[in-house]
Design an enzyme around this catalytic site. Sequence first.
Site, mmCIF file in Angstrom:
data_model
loop_
_atom_site.group_PDB
_atom_site.id
_atom_site.type_symbol
_atom_site.label_atom_id
_atom_site.label_comp_id
_atom_site.label_asym_id
_atom_site.label_seq_id
_atom_site.Cartn_x
_atom_site.Cartn_y
_atom_site.Cartn_z
ATOM 1 N N ARG A 162 -61.237 -4.422 36.224
ATOM 2 C CA ARG A 162 -62.013 -3.536 35.762
ATOM 3 C C ARG A 162 -63.429 -3.189 36.817
ATOM 4 O O ARG A 162 -64.332 -2.870 36.454
ATOM 5 C CB ARG A 162 -62.621 -4.192 34.412
ATOM 6 C CG ARG A 162 -61.389 -4.249 33.509
ATOM 7 C CD ARG A 162 -60.651 -3.131 33.086
ATOM 8 N NE ARG A 162 -59.601 -3.671 32.055
ATOM 9 C CZ ARG A 162 -58.182 -4.223 32.602
ATOM 10 N NH1 ARG A 162 -58.201 -4.067 33.953
ATOM 11 N NH2 ARG A 162 -57.363 -4.565 32.019
ATOM 12 N N SER A 235 -61.232 -3.227 24.100
ATOM 13 C CA SER A 235 -61.403 -4.584 24.715
ATOM 14 C C SER A 235 -62.870 -4.732 25.138
ATOM 15 O O SER A 235 -63.319 -4.157 25.804
ATOM 16 C CB SER A 235 -60.716 -5.294 25.670
ATOM 17 O OG SER A 235 -59.217 -4.962 25.312
ATOM 18 N N GLU A 333 -66.749 -6.186 29.097
ATOM 19 C CA GLU A 333 -66.049 -5.228 29.881
ATOM 20 C C GLU A 333 -66.619 -3.894 29.465
ATOM 21 O O GLU A 333 -66.636 -2.877 30.102
ATOM 22 C CB GLU A 333 -64.542 -5.062 29.215
ATOM 23 C CG GLU A 333 -63.654 -4.105 30.000
ATOM 24 C CD GLU A 333 -62.164 -3.975 29.517
ATOM 25 O OE1 GLU A 333 -61.473 -3.148 29.640
ATOM 26 O OE2 GLU A 333 -61.707 -5.374 29.384
#
Length: 337
Positions: A162, A235, A333
Site C-alpha cells: 500500500r 479496509s 490504510e
Amino acid sequence: MKRIENYDLSAQNTFGMKVKCALYIEYDSVAELQGLDYQSLPQPVMHIGAGSNLLFTKDYPGTVLHSNVKFLKYVDMGLDEVLLTVGSGVVFDDFVAEVCKNGLWGAENLSLIPGEVGASAVQNIGAYGVEVKDIIAGVVCLDTKDWSKTVFKAKDCAYGYRDSMFKHNKGRYIVTSVLFRLSRKYSPKLDYGNIKAALEGTDLQNLTPGQVREAIINIRNQKLPDPKQIGSAGSFFKNPLMPKAKFDAIVAAEGCEVPHYELPDGAIKVPAAWMIDRCGFKGTSNGGAKVYEKQPLVIVNASGNATPEEVISLENQIITAVQQRFGVTLSPEVEHI
C-alpha cells in the site's frame, strides 16, 4: 471543466464525511489540467480519485482536483502479453470487468475494489494475493514543478505494501493514465483466502478470468459493505507484517491456530481483522461510527452522520487494544486528510 467554490465533498468520499473544500475542480483532459494557473488556486492543492481511501477530518481549506479523463486503449495485442493504457478517471472495477470479459489474466483478483485507476497506481491497491503493481507496466504523470509529461516504469515507482514513491512526493505528480500489462496465458491465483472454496464445483483447469472475478465479487459482497449503501473507506488498517519469532509468540500466547500468509522474504502477514475480532471489537459502536459486524477490518459510517472525531476515536481504541494484547501496532490504510 467543472469548477465550484465552497464545494460539498460528501459525494467525493465514500466514508460520507460531511465536509467542504474551498474550490473543487474536475477536468476532462490533460490539456485542461495543464492550463490551470496552479499558484492562483486556494492552497494547498490536493488530487483525489473516488475518495474511497480517505478520511476527511475537517473542511479542506484549499483546492481539490479530480480527473474525469476516461479512456481505455489497447496498445499492444501480443500473443501472450497484452498492453493497454487507461485514463486516470476510469473506475478501476470497470477496467477489471473489461479485461476479464476479454479473457485477459492478471486483474481478476482485484475485482470490486472501489476507486479509480489513477489512485490505484498511487496506493498500490491489493486483494487476495495480488497487488496492482503486479500488472502495472508504467505510470504517466504530469510533474507539477514544470507541468511536463513524465513516464515512470513500474520499477521506478518504489512500490511496497500500500505504498509508492507517489505517496512520498505528495502533490508533485498527478497520474493521468496507467499502462497495464495483462496475459492471455492461463494464470489464475487461487491460493489466497477462500477463493478455491468459492469456486467449488468449477473445473479449476479450465477457468476463465470472468469466473474468478465472479467468485471474488461473491466473497467481497458477503463480508464488505457497499459504500453506496453504508459509508466506509474499505479496509481501515493494513495487515501487519512480522518476523516468524513474533508470530510464534502470538500463537503461543493465544493458544490457537492463527491465520497467516507467509511472504517470499520470510515475513508473515497476519490479518488485522483477526486481531481486532479477538479484541472484541466486531460490531462495536462509537457514536455514529461502528466496526462492521461482518468484517472487523472495516469501520463504517453506520448512522450516516458519523463525525470524523467519532471515527478517529474508534480507530485509536482499536490500535490501543491490539497493541496491549498482541504487542503489534496497527497502521491505518486509510489516509487522514
